[in-house]
Design a protein around this motif. Structure first.
Motif: not given
Length: 120
Positions: A103-117
């Motif tokens: 889902l992310s081009p680098r495989g591992e990522f840092c989260i900038r925004d996170l929402e759970v609805w």
């Protein structure tokens, strides 16, 4: 927290490279010792167009989580989407549950925004 959400959940993430992706589960997200969920669970990405990765039927590794890690999809030691307990880091690999692309081009990522609805 003693209460448990009882509604389906939509998880939305934007990483520090402005990629947007996430997961939908008809089962509420909660702490668990084993995997839970249904075949209606799916992963998705918006990079650049909407891509939806539905259940393949190959396993039932939908969701699993505790205070250290949330996992969505799995198989062969790889997870379709995982988030660290600090909610600052995560990763995505192709997995048997959803036959998804990373889902992310680098495989591992840092989260900038996170929402759970919670969806009623």
């Amino acid at each position: 927290c003693t209460g448990r959400l009882s509604s389906p959940a939509l998880l939305l993430i934007r990483d520090t490279e402005a990629q947007a992706f996430g997961a939908f589960s008809t089962s509420p997200i909660h702490m668990s010792n084993g995997f839970y969920g249904t075949g209606e669970t799916f992963l998705f990405s918006f990079s650049p167009e909407l891509k939806v990765f539905r259940w393949t039927g190959r396993n039932n590794f939908f969701l699993k989580g505790d205070t250290d890690l949330l996992m969505v999809g799995g198989g062969s030691g790889k997870f379709g989407l995982w988030l660290d307990g600090d909610l600052h880091h995560g990763g995505s690999c192709p997995c048997e549950t959803f036959n998804n692309e990373s889902l992310s081009p680098r495989g591992e990522f840092c989260i900038r925004d996170l929402e759970v609805w919670g969806l009623a």
